[in-house]
Design an enzyme around this catalytic site. Structure first.
Site, PDB file in Angstrom:
ATOM      1  N   HIS A 190      -9.233 104.499 -32.992  1.00 57.46           N
ATOM      2  CA  HIS A 190      -7.915 104.712 -33.599  1.00 57.46           C
ATOM      3  C   HIS A 190      -7.339 103.461 -34.245  1.00 57.46           C
ATOM      4  O   HIS A 190      -7.644 102.347 -33.828  1.00 57.46           O
ATOM      5  CB  HIS A 190      -6.924 105.158 -32.512  1.00 57.46           C
ATOM      6  CG  HIS A 190      -7.202 106.495 -31.937  1.00 57.46           C
ATOM      7  ND1 HIS A 190      -6.792 107.662 -32.521  1.00 57.46           N
ATOM      8  CD2 HIS A 190      -7.849 106.868 -30.801  1.00 57.46           C
ATOM      9  CE1 HIS A 190      -7.163 108.681 -31.784  1.00 57.46           C
ATOM     10  NE2 HIS A 190      -7.816 108.241 -30.727  1.00 57.46           N
ATOM     11  N   LYS A 211      -1.218 112.727 -29.372  1.00 61.01           N
ATOM     12  CA  LYS A 211      -1.256 112.665 -30.822  1.00 61.01           C
ATOM     13  C   LYS A 211      -1.625 114.019 -31.413  1.00 61.01           C
ATOM     14  O   LYS A 211      -1.587 114.216 -32.605  1.00 61.01           O
ATOM     15  CB  LYS A 211      -2.262 111.616 -31.269  1.00 61.01           C
ATOM     16  CG  LYS A 211      -1.738 110.221 -31.113  1.00 61.01           C
ATOM     17  CD  LYS A 211      -2.762 109.202 -31.505  1.00 61.01           C
ATOM     18  CE  LYS A 211      -4.044 109.277 -30.736  1.00 61.01           C
ATOM     19  NZ  LYS A 211      -3.888 109.224 -29.284  1.00 61.01           N
ATOM     20  N   ARG A 261      -6.775 112.266 -18.871  1.00 65.43           N
ATOM     21  CA  ARG A 261      -6.203 110.989 -19.293  1.00 65.43           C
ATOM     22  C   ARG A 261      -5.479 110.369 -18.101  1.00 65.43           C
ATOM     23  O   ARG A 261      -4.820 111.073 -17.343  1.00 65.43           O
ATOM     24  CB  ARG A 261      -5.187 111.209 -20.416  1.00 65.43           C
ATOM     25  CG  ARG A 261      -5.722 111.930 -21.642  1.00 65.43           C
ATOM     26  CD  ARG A 261      -4.574 112.163 -22.613  1.00 65.43           C
ATOM     27  NE  ARG A 261      -4.954 112.933 -23.783  1.00 65.43           N
ATOM     28  CZ  ARG A 261      -4.933 114.264 -23.849  1.00 65.43           C
ATOM     29  NH1 ARG A 261      -4.568 114.968 -22.800  1.00 65.43           N
ATOM     30  NH2 ARG A 261      -5.258 114.884 -24.956  1.00 65.43           N
ATOM     31  N   CYS A 307     -28.604 125.638 -27.886  1.00 70.47           N
ATOM     32  CA  CYS A 307     -29.045 126.449 -26.738  1.00 70.47           C
ATOM     33  C   CYS A 307     -28.613 125.835 -25.421  1.00 70.47           C
ATOM     34  O   CYS A 307     -28.849 126.415 -24.364  1.00 70.47           O
ATOM     35  CB  CYS A 307     -30.553 126.722 -26.785  1.00 70.47           C
ATOM     36  SG  CYS A 307     -31.571 125.511 -25.916  1.00 70.47           S
TER      37      CYS A 307
END
Lengths: 567, 415, 119
Positions: A130, A334, A395, A521
């Protein structure tokens, strides 16, 4: 802090009687409430605007089941060993620190409770590097994020993990959304993020031709993407090549503390002495802090789910999102983007949901729907039937919503690296530089040693030119035997993963290193063969092979009599 | 050197195509990804293969052996453990890139026969939520583990989906000492053949729960339980019907998808219903010289038809083809699909084989074929049901078809 | 009255049997009627399974009974072969165990032995 008025507010809004007390570093909440979302909201209510204190939210969820005690293998393989630094937690944070410290003449040990590195949030995120455009100026997050972002090129080159500075595009489809885009330009300027500009519809469609609804976009040139667990494995392997040790399936169970100093860490494999200890335990960082008697923050787990699409789709080239509506902007994430991963899959994610259980990475229909709906607004061509996998990560959020990167005020040889949630992957290398200095300060310095900065990854047959493939196969015929048909992974690659510096010991570890079983798969065809190879290469019985460590055996019983009387 | 045909895949379809083509004197190369030919039949140790073709109930390996045994004698070149990574059109045919333990190879062929089979749908494709523990496998994977490696995933097993492999595995696991708690099917009718319901479930008192599905998987490292729920007619879970069932394995038999990544890369037109390439009566796909057969064309219920479609393609193989004149076949919505999807007026029009499935159960229906609005052929059925693929043989030569003709298939019900 | 699903062919006809299997309804063919009569009196099945071998290149060999055996003997046979070890290489169709539990059926190999290990 006006505790009384806040408590009154809680009573009025949630009908709950809780207690709050102040300590030197924290405001500590306790009591019992009925709803986890509410408990989290109360935590936020007590955040100190001046950041003098952290919130420790000990309000219990009424009727919540006790966390299941995890069963760990017991041995004494580490007992009595001595190190200079012990790092707790094998995510991107712990691993970048480990690698950074491996430049010095230090005895290093990293403890990871799971069967592989990057089993937590580091392995379950979208891989975005980021710019931090949504972050607040002056926060540790903003500072480390931008610094870390610019370290990735060099790191990826040195450590041979995938990284592309592909750029990110925040598109808008109406004049209302366009107005909001001005705010992004302002933020970029304020935070010092280079390469942010408005581009026209025509320019944007040259980059992302499928997003025909877009009227234009904001380009953020410095956003990149990496493969998060490949990056983690790269840091881990390079650190090991430089003498560091990693103990897997080895949780930290406690510390022996004397005179404000940690002497030993207690593990399932014995007691280990060290001069400095670094807490990089992700969602469990507050619990590790508590074991050292230094818990002055709390971590709450915020779940995010990502969807992965079949790599045969040719719909995306970079990272895109659509400007959020005002309503969406209030949420604490975000909002996720559509990312073309380094492996060529479209990844959509993540959403955000507060969960009381720090082990809860289960996915739900609701979150899959939520993420899918959100992103089909950006790329309507996406079909649910093209989803090949979905997963959730947690998180590690503090109530202050910022990173904690500091030496303990109470324990002389203890460093906290906590609350490292998004953009933690981006920030980690920058954090590692600072933490390494803090550790050296505790140790009183250390000599630099002959450091091998470069690491080579296992070659990927699928990505090589025919002549390169030829050369590899000529050197080792196993590279010509394809085991995983969807991702074109050869026997040679699988064996290389099993023999690597941090040997892959489980089906998942192989999958994450060389992508066998990662395709459409999902291991349906290759699982039995990978199991066979893993067992034979590491001298295990078939029944001992696990998906992700002890207790996750692929199969439980033999079909026929159990005597092994094979010739 | 140019082969007359390069056949990709050595399962029942590829074997049949290779045998038939080489018997006809064509230069054939068969490329097989695994260490032996036979494809999925190698692990299908149950019997019932070859009922139509051989009037015998062979096991899977025996059926494959009937074809593979004579293959080299017939002159076909077979390369095993050879992985095809790319097919491209080249001057005079196709260029196939493949790798094996001896290196990278390029093969040239005038025709390509795609016999790549199918793969199983996974938990992700049915959006099955919950944790991701060990102990959750597709039926085919479980079949490999049990039959070829001698491993039992667990002893308290839940099976989701009543497709044939799921039913076969219910019996197989029971025979090997596991308890199959139940087979759960989201639809209101079983997906597998009635005979498999009888001999795999009823024979062993294994309960079949219709309109029920697994709605959550529990267990962190290894599966500990599943939640099953009843569903309404639209397949939505009915709140309040959840039941937690402790188990140590979950086997998924939730459908098969033709494998067509090579064909898609080549640019073949894919039928969204079959998920296989659209073909004409010779099994030739939208690119001349490329054929699709067996389960990569559409998911068959019997191996006998897999071999048959491969032989139809093999008989049509040629070095050159006259320009195609394609007529699309119109279907009424009561069909799930019909294969072939189109006719080439410049290829033979007599004794054509069609495979079809209805989209629902119809009792006493009539299948009607019309040309330009005139009904030219019909057949009565006692029942049409999606699990049972039907096969018909039709001749169009006598109808004087031209480019503007309109061929339609419809299913008439009632009256 | 007994209801059965015919397992002779994929049609899976639903059969109704009345009066000790003398009257069979619902069968599309004569084989179905025959199946119903036997199924009522003495149900039989072919057993398909694997046996363990002593050869590491082919540790489990697929086998079946050469003909149908009584249905109630299926689990007994499975128990019988649980600890069986095949110590010689047999060809496809050859007997692995003769006259299995006195049923008159042999257990025959249904696949060729793999001679060399590739993986």
């Amino acid at each position: 802090m006006k505790l009384k008025s806040l408590l009154k507010k809680v009573r009025k809004k949630y009908g709950a009687e809780i207690e709050a007390r102040l300590t030197e570093q924290s405001v500590v909440l306790s009591g019992e409430m009925d709803d986890w979302e509410d408990i989290v909201c109360v935590g936020y209510l007590f955040v100190d605007k001046e950041r003098k204190r952290h919130v420790v939210n000990d309000i219990r969820l009424r009727g919540a089941p006790l966390r299941k005690e995890e069963v760990h293998q017991l041995d004494s393989s580490l007992d009595g060993k001595e190190y200079d630094v012990v790092i707790i937690g094998g995510g991107i944070v712990g691993l970048t620190i480990l690698r950074e410290l491996s430049r010095y003449s230090l005895r290093l040990l990293l403890l990871e409770k799971e069967s592989d590195v990057a089993r937590g949030a580091s392995g379950a995120n979208d891989g975005m590097i980021h710019p931090g455009i949504d972050l607040k100026k002056g926060t540790l997050k903003a500072e480390y994020c931008l610094a870390g972002n610019f370290m990735y090129e060099k790191l990826a080159e040195e450590l041979d993990f995938p990284f592309k500075r592909c750029g990110q595009y925040i598109a808008y489809g109406s004049w209302k959304e366009r107005l909001l885009s001005g705010y992004l330009l302002y933020k970029a300027k304020k935070l010092g993020i280079p390469g942010v500009k408005k581009i026209s519809r025509e320019e944007f469609l040259k980059i992302e031709p499928e997003l025909t609804w877009a009227k234009g976009a904001i380009e953020i040139a410095c956003t990149g993407v990496t493969s998060p667990y490949e990056a983690c494995v790269a840091f881990a392997e390079n650190a090991i090549e430089n003498g560091a040790e990693i103990a897997l399936e080895t949780p930290c169970l406690g510390f022996s503390v004397q005179d404000g100093k940690i002497l030993e860490v207690i593990t399932n494999r014995g007691r280990v002495k060290a001069k400095a200890f670094i807490n990089a335990a992700g969602v469990f960082a507050d619990e590790i802090a508590s074991m050292a008697g230094d818990r002055y923050y709390s971590i709450h787990a915020r779940k995010g789910s990502d969807l992965l699409f079949d790599n045969k789709l040719r719909l995306l080239n970079t990272i895109v999102s659509r400007l959020p509506s005002l309503k969406d902007r209030r949420s604490r994430t975000k909002g996720g983007a559509l990312v073309l991963t380094c492996e060529g899959n479209i990844l959509a994610g993540p959403d955000a949901e507060e969960v009381p259980d720090k082990n809860d990475t289960a996915t739900s229909v609701a979150s899959v729907e939520r993420v899918f709906q959100k992103h089909s607004r950006v790329l309507p061509q996406l079909k649910k039937s093209d989803i090949i996998a979905y997963f959730s990560g947690l998180r590690a959020a503090t109530y202050e919503e910022d990173f904690i990167v500091e030496a303990s005020k109470k324990i002389k040889n203890f460093i906290h690296v906590a609350g490292i949630q998004s953009p933690g992957l981006t920030a980690a290398p920058a954090i590692a530089l600072d933490v390494a200095w803090m550790a050296l300060e505790i140790l009183g310095g250390a000599e630099r040693k002959a450091f091998k900065a470069k690491r080579k990854r296992i070659p990927r047959m699928k990505e090589l030119a025919p002549s390169e493939r030829m050369a590899l196969i000529a050197a080792d015929p196993d590279f010509g035997k394809i085991i995983c048909r969807c991702e074109e992974v050869s026997l040679g690659e699988i064996k290389a993963a099993i023999r690597s510096p941090l040997p892959a010991k489980t089906i998942d570890a192989i999958k994450r290193r060389v992508r066998a079983g990662m395709g459409r798969c999902q291991g349906g065809f290759c699982l039995p063969n990978v199991l066979k190879v893993l067992a034979e290469e590491s001298g295990m019985d078939y029944l001992e092979v696990t998906k992700q460590g002890a207790g996750s055996e692929i199969c439980l019983y033999p079909t026929k009599g159990s005597e092994s009387d094979v010739l | 050197m140019f082969y007359d045909a390069i056949i990709i895949g050595g399962g029942p379809a590829g074997l049949a195509a290779a045998l038939e083509a080489s018997k006809r004197g064509l230069a054939v190369l068969l490329l097989e990804r695994e260490d032996r030919t036979g494809g999925i039949l190698k692990q299908c140790i149950h019997d019932g293969f070859g009922i139509v073709r051989f009037r015998e109930k062979l096991s899977g390996p025996e059926y494959a052996h009937r074809f593979s045994a004579g293959l080299e004698a017939a002159g076909a070149e077979v390369r095993t453990f050879t992985f095809v990574s790319d097919i491209q059109e080249c001057d005079g045919g196709f260029l196939v890139t493949a790798s094996d333990a001896s290196g990278m190879h390029e093969f040239r062929g005038r025709n390509i026969v795609l016999a790549t089979g199918c793969r199983e749908r996974t938990r992700n494709q049915i959006l099955l939520p919950g944790t991701r523990p060990a102990g959750v496998y597709t039926a085919g994977t479980a079949q490999y583990l049990v039959n070829r490696l001698g491993l039992l995933p667990g002893k308290r097993v839940v099976i989701l989906g009543s497709g044939d492999i799921g039913l076969i595995m219910a019996r197989r696991l029971t025979l090997e000492g596991a308890e199959v708690i139940g087979v759960y099917e989201i639809k209101n009718t079983p997906s597998g053949l009635p005979r498999n319901i009888a001999q795999c479930l009823l024979d062993f008192n294994i309960p079949l729960h219709l309109c029920s599905t697994v709605t959550e998987i529990h267990g962190k490292k290894r599966i500990e339980a599943v939640t099953v729920s009843k569903v309404d007619a639209a397949g939505r879970k009915i709140p309040g019907t959840e039941e937690r069932i402790p188990c140590d394995a979950l086997i998924l038999a939730v459908g098969l998808i033709p494998e067509n990544e090579l064909g898609e890369k080549l640019g073949l037109r894919i039928d969204p219903k079959t998920k296989g390439p659209e073909v004409d009566q010779r099994m030739m796909a939208s690119i001349p010289g490329v054929f699709a057969v067996g389960n990569s064309l559409h998911v068959n219920d019997l191996v006998d038809y897999v071999s048959e479609s491969a032989e139809i393609a093999a008989r049509a193989l040629s070095r050159e083809y006259s320009e195609r004149k394609i007529l699309k076949i119109d279907l009424d919505p009561k069909f799930m699909y019909v294969v072939p999807q189109m006719l080439d007026l410049n290829a033979g029009l007599d004794e054509l084989i069609f495979y079809f499935r209805s989209n629902a159960i119809y009792e006493n229906p009539r299948l009607v074929v019309s040309v330009d609005g005139v009904d030219v052929w019909s057949r009565k059925y006692m029942i049409l049901q999606p699990p049972l693929m039907e096969r018909i043989k039709l001749s169009f030569g006598k109808f004087g078809l031209n480019e503007n003709s309109k061929i339609s298939f419809r299913i008439e019900v009632g009256s | 009255m007994t209801e059965l699903i015919c397992i002779i062919c994929p049609n899976g006809c639903r059969l109704t049997v009345k009066g000790n299997g003398l009257k069979v309804e619902g069968a599309k063919c004569a084989r179905g009627k025959e199946f119903a009569r036997i199924e009522i009196e003495d149900p039989r099945r072919v057993l398909c399974t694997t046996v363990k071998t002593v050869f590491s290149t082919h540790p489990y060999l697929s086998v079946r009974t050469s003909k149908e055996i009584p249905k109630d003997k299926l689990m007994q046979v499975m128990k019988e072969i649980k600890n069986f070890r095949l110590e010689r290489k047999v060809g496809i169709g050859e007997a692995v165990i003769e006259n299995l539990l006195g049923t008159g059926a042999d257990l025959i190999a249904t696949e060729e032995f793999i001679e060399k290990e590739v993986l």
